[in-house]
Design a protein around this motif. Sequence first.
Motif, PDB file in Angstrom:
ATOM      1  N   HIS A   9     138.122  89.709 -74.539  1.00 27.58           N
ATOM      2  CA  HIS A   9     138.727  88.889 -75.582  1.00 27.58           C
ATOM      3  C   HIS A   9     140.256  89.029 -75.540  1.00 27.58           C
ATOM      4  CE1 HIS A   9     140.166  88.534 -79.825  1.00 27.58           C
ATOM      5  NE2 HIS A   9     139.433  87.423 -79.779  1.00 27.58           N
ATOM      6  N   GLN A  10     140.712  90.272 -75.400  1.00 31.53           N
ATOM      7  CA  GLN A  10     142.152  90.543 -75.335  1.00 31.53           C
ATOM      8  C   GLN A  10     142.760  89.887 -74.084  1.00 31.53           C
ATOM      9  OE1 GLN A  10     144.218  93.591 -76.885  1.00 31.53           O
ATOM     10  NE2 GLN A  10     143.186  92.599 -78.584  1.00 31.53           N
ATOM     11  N   ALA A  11     142.044  90.027 -72.968  1.00 30.44           N
ATOM     12  CA  ALA A  11     142.575  89.513 -71.705  1.00 30.44           C
ATOM     13  C   ALA A  11     142.657  87.986 -71.735  1.00 30.44           C
ATOM     14  CB  ALA A  11     141.682  89.967 -70.559  1.00 30.44           C
ATOM     15  N   ILE A  12     141.630  87.353 -72.323  1.00 29.12           N
ATOM     16  CA  ILE A  12     141.607  85.877 -72.314  1.00 29.12           C
ATOM     17  C   ILE A  12     142.588  85.318 -73.350  1.00 29.12           C
ATOM     18  CG2 ILE A  12     140.139  83.870 -72.805  1.00 29.12           C
ATOM     19  CD1 ILE A  12     137.801  85.661 -71.657  1.00 29.12           C
ATOM     20  N   ARG A  13     142.536  85.910 -74.561  1.00 26.47           N
ATOM     21  CA  ARG A  13     143.364  85.356 -75.651  1.00 26.47           C
ATOM     22  C   ARG A  13     144.840  85.722 -75.504  1.00 26.47           C
ATOM     23  NH1 ARG A  13     140.458  84.015 -80.445  1.00 26.47           N
ATOM     24  NH2 ARG A  13     142.480  83.730 -81.451  1.00 26.47           N
ATOM     25  N   ARG A  14     145.099  86.960 -75.140  1.00 23.54           N
ATOM     26  CA  ARG A  14     146.506  87.406 -75.166  1.00 23.54           C
ATOM     27  C   ARG A  14     147.075  87.749 -73.790  1.00 23.54           C
ATOM     28  NH1 ARG A  14     146.618  91.655 -80.161  1.00 23.54           N
ATOM     29  NH2 ARG A  14     145.589  90.335 -81.705  1.00 23.54           N
ATOM     30  N   ARG A  15     146.257  87.628 -72.763  1.00 19.94           N
ATOM     31  CA  ARG A  15     146.688  88.017 -71.402  1.00 19.94           C
ATOM     32  C   ARG A  15     147.159  89.471 -71.378  1.00 19.94           C
ATOM     33  NH1 ARG A  15     144.304  84.372 -69.046  1.00 19.94           N
ATOM     34  NH2 ARG A  15     144.877  82.229 -69.353  1.00 19.94           N
TER      35      ARG A  15
END
Lengths: 505, 506
Positions: free
Chosen positions: A279-285
Motif C-alpha cells: 500500500h505504501q509503495a503503490i500510494r506513496r512510492r
Amino acid sequence: MMAFLLDLARVVWIVTLIAVIVWAPAALLTRRWLPPLAAILEQLVVTLAIVTVAISLLSPAHLLNPFMLGAAYLAWPARGLVFMHRRTLTADAIALSRRLTLATAVKLERAGTLTTTLRSLPPAPQSIEAQRASLMRAMTSPGALVVIMSVVVLVVPKLAATLAFVRLATPAAYAELLTAQRLFVGDLGWHRPDVAADITTALSVVSSISAAHLVRLLTPLAPAIVLLVMAAVLRLMTASRGPAVAAALVAAVIGAGSVPTLAGATAALLLMLTTFFLHQAIRRRERIGVAATAGILFALTAPMLTTAGNAPFGVALIVAGVVWIAERRFQFARPPVRTASATAVALLALAVVVPRSASASYVEYDAAARQVLRIAGEFPKFKWMVAAPVEEWVLSYGRGWHLNLHQFVEEVGPRTNDPGFRLPYHVDELFVFVETRPFATYATEPADVPFKTLIDPVYRHYRSPAGRASLQFAAYKISEQLLRQTPSSVYYEDGRLKIYRFQLR
Amino acid sequence: MSAALQSLIGSVRRSAPDLVDEWEATAWVESFGWTDERIRHAFGLNDTRALGRHIFELRDRRKTMRQEARAFVRRAWRMPLLAGAYSRTLVYALPWLVMFAIEAVWPDAFGTRPEMAGPISVAVMISLISTGGYVQAIARKGSFYLGMNQIVLARHVGLLLCRGGVITTMILALSGFAAGEYFDVFGSTAARLVATAYFVMLSMLWLACAMVSLVQPRWRVPVIYLGGGAVFLVARAVFHSSTLTAHTLALIGSVVIAAVVTVEAFRGSRQRDTRTERVVLPRTPVLLHSLLPHFVYGIAYFTFLFADRLSAGSALPLVSGLPFGITPDYKRGIDLAFLVFLLVAGGVECCNLAIMRAWRRDAKTAVAGAAVFVDRLNHRRRLSLAIIVGLFVVLSVTAAVIAGRVSFLIPGSSITFAAGCFGYALFAIGLLDALLLFSVNRPGEVLRALLPALLLNLAGGYAFSHIAGANYAVAGLVFGAALFAVRARQGVTSALRRPDFAYAWA
C-alpha cells in the motif's frame, strides 16, 4: 510454583528481547524514543529478513552462535553507516575513540571517584522527557487501551494453559520444534527457509532459552504480535482508529479459545506487513524494497496461512473493513470510537472473567517432557540415551541420543534371558521411559482409521491406545528384568510414568 | 683500463672504503692532485666529477656487501645485548620445551578430564590476550624509565599499569562468568568457575612476570616457572594428585612466587635510583596517549597467535559432547610449530636490535640520507630476513625429525605442523618489520599491518574450521600471517625510503 515463576520470567524475557530487537534500531535511526509506527513495522520486516537469511546461511555452515548472529543483526545498520560515511569512517572512529579515551582519563583524573564523575554528567535533555510523556499519552489513549486489553484476552488463556507445563500442545508444535532444533545444531543442511523456525532458532540463541521452551511459550504469544501488527497496519492504512479497535476486539474474543501454530501466525503477520508496505509503495512510492522483502518472506510462509488458528484474524479483518466502510459512509469520527472503546473494555473484562482453556491435543505426559529436559540439563552432552516415544527424540535432539521405545523392545526384549547379557549401547547412561498408565492420545478412539495411518509405526506404537498399552507393558517387563541384572535404579516415578536408569559405563 | 686509472681507483678505495656518493669520490680524486685538464688528457673523461661518478659506480658492490654482512654478523654476535634479547624470549620458550619433554616421557602427565581441559585452555589464551596490552605497556614504559636509571618511576608506572590490569581482569572475569552462565558456556557451572579462577590467577601471573622481567638480572622469571613446575611435579609424583589439582596448586604456587619475586626485584629501588628526586607520575591522558598503540599491539599480537586455536577449539563436532576442545592431532602439530616460532622469535628480536645498533652507528659516521646508507639498511634487513627464514627451516626440520622419532607427530598433525610452520614463519618475517617500525617510532604502521591480518586470521580460521573441519583453522593463520608480512613490509619500505627522516623521527 517455581516452574510457573520460571516460565513467567521466560515470557517476560522473550517479550523484552523482541521489543528491544525491533524497537532499538527504529529508535536509533529515527532518533526518537517513540518511533513512528511505520518505522517499527519496517524494522520488523528488516529483522525478520535478517534472521531468515542469517539462520539459513549460518546454520548449514555450522557458524550459528550468538556472536555471528549479533554480527549479522548489526551488519545492517553498520552497512548504512559505512555507506553514509564511506571514506571518513575509520578516521572518524579512531578520532572519536581517542577523544573519548582521553576525555574519560581527564575526567577520572579530575573527578577522583566514580560517584563524582557520574554526578558531573549532564542531565537528560528536555526532548527525551517530552518523548516519554508522548509515549505515555499514546499508551493511555482509549484506542490503545482496547488493543492492549485485546492482547491480554488473547494471550492469557493460552499462556495459562502453557505456563508450568513443559509438553507441547500439538504434534505440529513438535514438528516446528524439531526443525528449530535441527537448525540450531546445523543438521538441516541447505534448505528452503522456514521463517517461523528461523525466528525460534534465532530467539533461542539470543535469549539462551532452549528451543523446547521457546516453541511452547512463543506459540501463545505469536497471535498477540499478529493482533498488534494488525491493529497498527489498519490504523495506518485507514488513518482511523475505528477499524483497528474493532478488529482487535473481534480477534481477541473469537481467537481466545483457538490453538495457533507458529508457522500460521508468522504467515498471518507477514501478510499484514506485505499488504501495508505494498500500500505504501503503490500510494506513496515509499519503502519499495521493504515491500518486496515482506512479499518474499510472505511467499515463503504462504502455505501455512490457512491454518485454523488464523481464522479469527480473517473474521477480524472483515469486521474492520465493514467498520471502515461505515465510517466513510456515515462520516462519524471520534464519539462512536469512544463509545465503542468503553463497550470494548466492558466486553473484554467479561471475557477475562469467563474461564477459557485452549483446546490442545497433547501426545505425552507433562512429566515425560519435563524429565527429558532434566536429564539433558543434568548429564554431559551425548553421554546418555533415552528409550522413549518419538516426542522425546525432538526434545533431546542435539543434547543426547534417542532410541524409539518400540525399537528398544524389539532389540533387547528377546535377549534379556541370555546369561551375561549386556545392553549394547555406547553411552554412559540409558533411560527407559515406561508409562505404567499408558497415555491416552484420544479422548475417544476413532472408529474408522485409514490403512495408511494404521501401518504408520508412530500411530501403531504411540497413538493407538491398544498399541501404546502393549508396547508399554513389554517395555515394563524388560526394564524390571534388567533392573535386577544391570547396575540400575529408578530415576523417576509418579504413578503414571516410571523412568529406569541403567548405568552402562 | 689504464694502470694510472687503476692506481687512482685503488687509492680512492683505500682512503674511503665506504663511499657515500659520487661527490665524495670526486673530492678524493681532486685531493690526489687530479684536475679536469689532467683527467681529460689522461683518461678522456670530461672532468673530475665524471671520474668520481665512474669510480663510485665501479666499486665492487657485491664484495663490499659481503664484507659488510660478515662484519654485521661478527659485530652482532659480539653484542652481549643480543644474548639478553634472546633470553627474554627464550624464557617463554623453555617451559613449552620442558612440557614437550615431559609429555614425551610421561604421556599422561598433563592429561585432564576432557570437560575441564577446554575451559583451562580458553582461560590460558584469554588471560594472555587480555593482559597482553598491559604487558606491552609495562615493558615499554618500564624499559624507558629504567634506561634513564629512574627505577622508582619505572616501579610506580608499572604498578599503575598493573592496577589497571587487575581491575580489567576482575571486570572481564565477572562479566565473562555472567555471560558464560547466560549462554551456558562450557556446559557446567563448575567448569565456568574453574575457567574464571584460572583466568584471574594466570592474568596476575603474566602481570607479575611483566614487572619482574624489567629488572636485571633475568633469573627471576625462570624461577617463577621452575617453582610452579616443581609444585606440579611434587603434587603429581609424590601426592598422586589429579592433573587438575596439581595444575591448580602449581598455578597458586607460581602466583605466590611471582608476588614475592616482584617485591624482591624492586626492593631497594630508592637506593639504586640516582636520578629521581621526587616521584611525579606522568599525567594519565599523556600516558594513555603514548601507550595506546603498544597496548593495542599487545592484545592484537596474542590474539593473532591464538586465533587459530580458538577457532579450532570451537569447531568440535556436536556429538563429542564437549563445548570446547582442540583435537590431539591439531594440538600436537600447532604446538610444535609454535615452539619453533618461540625459538625463532628470539632471533627476530636479536636481528632487530642488531639492525638498529648498526643504523645508529652508521648515522654517526655517514650521511643518513645517502644512497649507500639506504642500501646498507636494506641489505641488513634482507640479511636478517634470510637468517630468520634459515633459522625457521633448520629448527622446524630438527623438530620434525625429533618428533618423528618419538612418535609425537601423527600423520594428521604433520600437515598441521607444516602449515603452522609456514604461517608462523611468515608471521616472524612480518614481526621483524614490525619491530623495526616500533624502533623507528611508527607503531601506527604496525597496527595498520597487524589489525587487518588479525581480522583475516580470525574470520578465515573460524570459517574454515567450521565449514571444512577443525584442522583447517590453520589456514586462517597462514593467510593472516601472509597479509601481516606484506603490510609490514610496505610500512618498512616506506620508512626506509627516507632513513634520515625516520631516524630523526625515532
